[in-house]
Design a protein around this motif. Structure first.
Motif, PDB file in Angstrom:
ATOM      1  N   VAL A   1       0.849  -1.189   0.000  1.00 22.14           N
ATOM      2  CA  VAL A   1       0.000   0.000   0.000  1.00 22.14           C
ATOM      3  C   VAL A   1       0.888   1.244   0.000  1.00 22.14           C
ATOM      4  CG1 VAL A   1      -1.764   1.261   1.285  1.00 22.14           C
ATOM      5  CG2 VAL A   1      -1.790  -1.233   1.255  1.00 22.14           C
ATOM      6  N   GLN A   2       0.563   2.182  -0.858  1.00 20.65           N
ATOM      7  CA  GLN A   2       1.285   3.448  -0.915  1.00 20.65           C
ATOM      8  C   GLN A   2       0.449   4.511  -0.210  1.00 20.65           C
ATOM      9  OE1 GLN A   2       4.393   3.920  -2.213  1.00 20.65           O
ATOM     10  NE2 GLN A   2       4.427   1.711  -2.474  1.00 20.65           N
ATOM     11  N   TYR A   3       0.893   4.925   0.962  1.00 23.32           N
ATOM     12  CA  TYR A   3       0.168   5.923   1.750  1.00 23.32           C
ATOM     13  C   TYR A   3       0.598   7.320   1.337  1.00 23.32           C
ATOM     14  CZ  TYR A   3      -1.124   2.078   4.850  1.00 23.32           C
ATOM     15  OH  TYR A   3      -1.628   0.913   5.355  1.00 23.32           O
ATOM     16  N   GLN A   4      -0.329   8.264   1.499  1.00 22.08           N
ATOM     17  CA  GLN A   4      -0.027   9.675   1.290  1.00 22.08           C
ATOM     18  C   GLN A   4      -0.512  10.436   2.518  1.00 22.08           C
ATOM     19  OE1 GLN A   4      -1.818  10.830  -2.408  1.00 22.08           O
ATOM     20  NE2 GLN A   4      -0.146   9.969  -3.607  1.00 22.08           N
ATOM     21  N   VAL A   5       0.373  11.266   3.061  1.00 20.80           N
ATOM     22  CA  VAL A   5       0.063  12.038   4.265  1.00 20.80           C
ATOM     23  C   VAL A   5       0.103  13.512   3.913  1.00 20.80           C
ATOM     24  CG1 VAL A   5       0.760  12.558   6.630  1.00 20.80           C
ATOM     25  CG2 VAL A   5       1.134  10.277   5.712  1.00 20.80           C
ATOM     26  N   SER A   6      -0.873  14.249   4.433  1.00 16.73           N
ATOM     27  CA  SER A   6      -0.873  15.707   4.245  1.00 16.73           C
ATOM     28  C   SER A   6      -1.274  16.379   5.548  1.00 16.73           C
ATOM     29  CB  SER A   6      -1.819  16.113   3.112  1.00 16.73           C
ATOM     30  OG  SER A   6      -3.136  15.717   3.421  1.00 16.73           O
TER      31      SER A   6
ATOM     32  N   VAL B   1      -4.423  10.948   6.182  1.00 17.08           N
ATOM     33  CA  VAL B   1      -3.685   9.920   5.464  1.00 17.08           C
ATOM     34  C   VAL B   1      -4.641   9.218   4.507  1.00 17.08           C
ATOM     35  CG1 VAL B   1      -4.039   8.108   7.195  1.00 17.08           C
ATOM     36  CG2 VAL B   1      -2.062   8.008   5.698  1.00 17.08           C
ATOM     37  N   SER B   2      -4.113   8.865   3.353  1.00 15.61           N
ATOM     38  CA  SER B   2      -4.916   8.165   2.364  1.00 15.61           C
ATOM     39  C   SER B   2      -4.093   7.025   1.801  1.00 15.61           C
ATOM     40  CB  SER B   2      -5.309   9.131   1.251  1.00 15.61           C
ATOM     41  OG  SER B   2      -5.963   8.453   0.223  1.00 15.61           O
ATOM     42  N   PRO B   3      -4.588   5.825   1.744  1.00 17.79           N
ATOM     43  CA  PRO B   3      -5.819   5.317   2.331  1.00 17.79           C
ATOM     44  C   PRO B   3      -5.673   5.188   3.839  1.00 17.79           C
ATOM     45  CG  PRO B   3      -4.597   3.498   1.357  1.00 17.79           C
ATOM     46  CD  PRO B   3      -3.842   4.764   1.036  1.00 17.79           C
ATOM     47  N   ASN B   4      -6.806   5.110   4.514  1.00 12.89           N
ATOM     48  CA  ASN B   4      -6.782   5.013   5.972  1.00 12.89           C
ATOM     49  C   ASN B   4      -6.080   3.729   6.387  1.00 12.89           C
ATOM     50  OD1 ASN B   4      -8.118   7.410   6.457  1.00 12.89           O
ATOM     51  ND2 ASN B   4     -10.129   6.454   6.332  1.00 12.89           N
ATOM     52  N   GLY B   5      -5.314   3.821   7.441  1.00 11.01           N
ATOM     53  CA  GLY B   5      -4.601   2.656   7.945  1.00 11.01           C
ATOM     54  C   GLY B   5      -4.487   2.724   9.450  1.00 11.01           C
TER      55      GLY B   5
ATOM     56  N   SER C   1       6.609  -0.871  14.232  1.00 16.70           N
ATOM     57  CA  SER C   1       8.042  -1.037  14.463  1.00 16.70           C
ATOM     58  C   SER C   1       8.812   0.278  14.312  1.00 16.70           C
ATOM     59  CB  SER C   1       8.613  -2.087  13.506  1.00 16.70           C
ATOM     60  OG  SER C   1       8.556  -1.619  12.178  1.00 16.70           O
ATOM     61  N   GLY C   2       8.122   1.345  13.888  1.00 16.10           N
ATOM     62  CA  GLY C   2       8.767   2.652  13.726  1.00 16.10           C
ATOM     63  C   GLY C   2       9.194   2.947  12.305  1.00 16.10           C
ATOM     64  N   LYS C   3       8.910   2.049  11.373  1.00 19.16           N
ATOM     65  CA  LYS C   3       9.267   2.269   9.975  1.00 19.16           C
ATOM     66  C   LYS C   3       8.335   3.326   9.389  1.00 19.16           C
ATOM     67  CE  LYS C   3       9.395   0.064   5.494  1.00 19.16           C
ATOM     68  NZ  LYS C   3       8.935  -1.084   4.722  1.00 19.16           N
ATOM     69  N   ILE C   4       8.912   4.305   8.694  1.00 17.64           N
ATOM     70  CA  ILE C   4       8.118   5.374   8.088  1.00 17.64           C
ATOM     71  C   ILE C   4       7.457   4.847   6.826  1.00 17.64           C
ATOM     72  CG2 ILE C   4       8.182   7.667   7.035  1.00 17.64           C
ATOM     73  CD1 ILE C   4      10.599   8.285   8.830  1.00 17.64           C
ATOM     74  N   LEU C   5       6.126   4.862   6.817  1.00 17.61           N
ATOM     75  CA  LEU C   5       5.367   4.411   5.658  1.00 17.61           C
ATOM     76  C   LEU C   5       5.133   5.548   4.667  1.00 17.61           C
ATOM     77  CD1 LEU C   5       2.724   2.271   7.577  1.00 17.61           C
ATOM     78  CD2 LEU C   5       4.820   1.481   6.472  1.00 17.61           C
ATOM     79  N   ALA C   6       4.970   6.761   5.189  1.00 17.42           N
ATOM     80  CA  ALA C   6       4.763   7.938   4.340  1.00 17.42           C
ATOM     81  C   ALA C   6       5.065   9.184   5.160  1.00 17.42           C
ATOM     82  CB  ALA C   6       3.343   7.986   3.811  1.00 17.42           C
ATOM     83  N   SER C   7       5.390  10.272   4.460  1.00 19.30           N
ATOM     84  CA  SER C   7       5.678  11.548   5.114  1.00 19.30           C
ATOM     85  C   SER C   7       4.979  12.664   4.372  1.00 19.30           C
ATOM     86  CB  SER C   7       7.177  11.844   5.117  1.00 19.30           C
ATOM     87  OG  SER C   7       7.868  10.893   5.872  1.00 19.30           O
ATOM     88  N   SER C   8       4.539  13.642   5.134  1.00 16.84           N
ATOM     89  CA  SER C   8       3.949  14.831   4.509  1.00 16.84           C
ATOM     90  C   SER C   8       5.071  15.736   4.044  1.00 16.84           C
ATOM     91  CB  SER C   8       3.069  15.576   5.508  1.00 16.84           C
ATOM     92  OG  SER C   8       3.878  16.182   6.507  1.00 16.84           O
TER      93      SER C   8
END
Length: 175
Positions: free
Chosen positions: A78-83, A106-110, A151-158
């Motif tokens: 999943v590719q998340y987008q944060v704003s 965040v999109s999509p919600n997780g 685990s602290g891994k960044i999935l997405a950043s604004s």
């Protein structure tokens, strides 16, 4: 040991693309291989040697997907987008006590966590996308939200954005 030396020398000569290799047996029984003839040397027939041709490593026909690659195609990540929803970029907030609300989406919600970075330092990590800050100093502040897994891994950043906090000054009140 002497035969290993001779074999290594022979391989070096073959690797050097010599057309003819000469074998010399010395008085002590040691064997020397060379590409230059001497009076007591005899030519060695190298045509009986094995030749191995290695296939190219980047040959597309030899690439078969393994089960791990197939499963990745079946379950794409999943590719998340944060704003940052508020405050808006370069918005001025007027609050004498220094209270600031920062909301992210965040999109999509997780089901992961949000991490607020303000002025290049981690301020809070929480499961809620609304950050309520108190006692923020006046001035310009750079903010960014990271969407992270457990685990602290960044999935997405604004994107980084700036807001300005204004406080009324007692120096401006002249009676």
């Amino acid at each position: 040991m002497k035969s290993l030396y001779a074999l290594a020398l022979l391989l070096l000569c073959v690797g050097a693309s010599a057309k003819v290799v000469y074998k010399t047996i010395q008085a002590d029984g040691s064997v020397i291989y060379s590409d230059t003839p001497t009076t007591s040397s005899t030519p060695v027939n190298l045509s009986a040697m094995n030749n191995v041709v290695m296939p190219a490593l980047n040959n597309a026909a030899s690439k078969k997907p393994n089960s791990r690659q197939v499963s990745k195609k079946q379950n794409p990540q999943v590719q998340y987008q944060v704003s940052i929803v508020s405050p808006m970029h370069e918005e001025s907030i007027r609050d004498n006590s220094g209270n600031v609300s920062i909301r992210a989406s965040v999109s999509p919600n997780g089901a992961s966590k949000y991490q607020l970075i303000m002025d290049n330092q981690v301020v809070k990590t929480q499961s809620n996308s609304l950050f309520e800050l108190e006692g923020v100093n006046r001035g310009a502040h750079l903010i960014q939200i990271h969407f992270i897994d457990n685990s602290g891994k960044i999935l997405a950043s604004s994107q980084q954005q700036t807001f300005y906090l204004h406080k009324a000054s007692a120096l401006n009140n002249v009676n």
